[in-house]
Design a protein around this motif. Structure first.
Motif, short mmCIF file in Angstrom:
data_model
loop_
_atom_site.label_atom_id
_atom_site.label_comp_id
_atom_site.label_asym_id
_atom_site.label_seq_id
_atom_site.Cartn_x
_atom_site.Cartn_y
_atom_site.Cartn_z
N LYS B 127 0.84 -1.21 0.00
CA LYS B 127 0.00 0.00 0.00
C LYS B 127 0.87 1.25 0.00
O LYS B 127 0.56 2.24 -0.66
N LEU B 128 1.96 1.21 0.77
CA LEU B 128 2.87 2.37 0.80
C LEU B 128 3.43 2.63 -0.60
O LEU B 128 3.47 3.77 -1.07
N ILE B 164 6.14 6.84 11.32
CA ILE B 164 7.20 5.83 11.48
C ILE B 164 6.73 4.45 11.01
O ILE B 164 7.37 3.44 11.30
N ASN B 165 5.61 4.42 10.31
CA ASN B 165 5.09 3.16 9.75
C ASN B 165 4.89 2.07 10.81
O ASN B 165 5.21 0.90 10.58
N ALA B 186 -1.97 5.49 7.09
CA ALA B 186 -0.55 5.86 6.97
C ALA B 186 -0.17 6.11 5.51
O ALA B 186 0.52 7.10 5.20
N ALA B 187 -0.61 5.25 4.61
CA ALA B 187 -0.25 5.40 3.20
C ALA B 187 -0.88 6.67 2.62
O ALA B 187 -0.24 7.39 1.84
N GLU B 224 -10.07 7.34 14.56
CA GLU B 224 -9.29 6.54 15.51
C GLU B 224 -7.81 6.52 15.14
O GLU B 224 -6.94 6.39 16.01
N CYS B 225 -7.52 6.62 13.84
CA CYS B 225 -6.12 6.61 13.39
C CYS B 225 -5.34 7.74 14.04
O CYS B 225 -4.21 7.55 14.52
N SER B 226 -5.95 8.91 14.09
CA SER B 226 -5.28 10.06 14.67
C SER B 226 -5.19 9.94 16.19
O SER B 226 -4.24 10.42 16.81
N GLU B 227 -6.18 9.28 16.79
CA GLU B 227 -6.16 9.10 18.24
C GLU B 227 -4.97 8.27 18.69
O GLU B 227 -4.35 8.55 19.71
#
Lengths: 120, 261
Positions: B127-128, B164-165, B186-187, B224-227
């Motif tokens: 995905k990255l 930082i993956n 992240a991607a 939630e990703c940002s949390e």
């Protein structure tokens, strides 16, 4: 361009969703406070039907209500689509769910316009 | 199973006269069909992170435990795990913050488990790569010196370059959990990092890839990703910013098809 052709058409719905979200978050609390709390408590005067209809005679009021309600319907339709798909785990049925939700929003749009145009 | 003794060292810095129980997920792909949990009692030290407790288990109690770790300082992003159901970097999670326990430690949610706490990363790496996370130049410009970039231009994308993956955001994202084809936080934040870079000219190429159904539009802004992001990258904000740009691009494409490309 092949990649271009595969681009999602979601931006159209997302604009309606985003605009509706902003309007609902900004203006609905004011209406709820006025008509749901302050007027029932008697802290501000409650206009009678004659006053309300007089207010509606002003085209700016009708345009305001049309924008507020129509975008709110599309906001709800977009959000409901994602909620149903994800909460029930039926993303595979996205297309029919989207159809139902957006037809509902379109029906709300037509009803809003009909009412605002037919109220004397 | 051994029971550790901390009393012998009582009084030293960081030593508490207590222990804590770790319930660690175990899964051997050649033997198990379902993961199970083993309990280990380890010293509860005020200067230990959860990773230190795992290292204690590995060194003293069960050498077969498999998990990833490297830098121990929140840089490498290797030691992400579910700690009591929340995606955390174990090297940044104080053991005392999860006391008195028991502490349940599992592999990151939504990923295939290779063994115990080790997850399969190939899909994430794919995905990255898909978002073209490098400086793209249309003009094939071969610079003879560095690109000049002002502090203000750097500030625009710097936040999104701090990823930082560690994949905590993928473990926290319910959309990725339901639909693994979703490009993921992240991607997408990384793509936005390059889109916002003044040296980059690849935004249109990335939009072709990321404005498809499994790109940004799968995100339902749960946040939630940002949390859980340990570096405060705020991938959710990156995705919403990207949606605005993709929307402008979509309208331009439909309203002014002659102006496209």
């Amino acid at each position: 361009m092949a990649a271009h052709a595969r681009r999602s058409n979601r931006p159209l719905g997302w604009v309606m969703f985003g605009t509706g979200g902003f309007l609902v978050a900004f203006f609905f609390p004011i209406h709820i406070l006025l008509t749901g709390v302050l007027q029932p408590l008697g802290w501000v005067p409650t206009p009678d039907q004659h006053h309300m209809l007089t207010l509606l005679e002003n085209p700016i009021t009708r345009i305001y209500l049309a924008i507020l309600l129509i975008f709110a319907f599309w906001h709800a339709g977009y959000r409901l689509r994602d909620t149903i798909c994800d909460a029930l785990g039926v993303r595979a049925l996205d297309f029919p769910i989207m159809l139902v939700c957006f037809i509902g929003a379109a029906a709300g749009t037509v009803a809003t316009l009909w009412m605002l145009l037919t109220v004397p | 199973m051994e029971t550790s003794s901390t009393n012998a060292q009582s009084g030293a810095i960081g030593i508490l006269d207590e222990t804590i129980v770790l319930e660690i997920a175990r899964f051997h792909p050649e033997k198990d069909t379902e993961p199970s949990y083993d309990s280990f009692e380890v010293p509860l030290r005020s200067d230990w992170m959860v990773l230190d407790a795992l290292n204690y288990v590995k060194d003293h109690l069960d050498g077969s435990l498999a998990y990833r770790w490297s830098c121990r300082m929140g840089i490498c992003g290797s030691c992400g795990m579910m700690v009591n159901g929340v995606p955390r970097l174990t090297c940044e999670t104080l053991l005392t913050s999860v006391a008195p326990g028991p502490v349940r430690i599992g592999p990151l949610d939504h990923f295939t488990v290779v063994k115990d706490l080790v997850i399969e990363m190939d899909e994430f790496m794919g995905k990255l790569q898909k978002v073209r996370p490098w400086i793209v130049r249309k003009d094939n410009y071969q610079p003879k010196r560095e690109f000049i970039q002002t502090p203000a231009q750097l500030e625009v994308f710097k936040q999104y370059s701090l990823c930082i993956n560690c994949m905590l955001c993928y473990a926290a994202c319910p959309v990725f959990g339901l639909d693994p084809s979703f490009t993921g936080p992240a991607a997408l934040a990384l793509a936005e990092r390059y889109n916002l870079d003044s040296r980059d000219q690849g935004a249109a190429e990335r939009t072709d890839i990321l404005s498809q159904h499994d790109g940004i539009w799968d995100c339902t802004v749960i946040g939630e990703c940002s949390e859980v992001c340990p570096k405060h990258v705020d991938p959710s904000m990156a995705i919403q910013q990207y949606k605005i740009d993709a929307t402008k691009d979509w309208f331009k494409t439909w309203l002014m098809p002659w102006g496209n490309k």
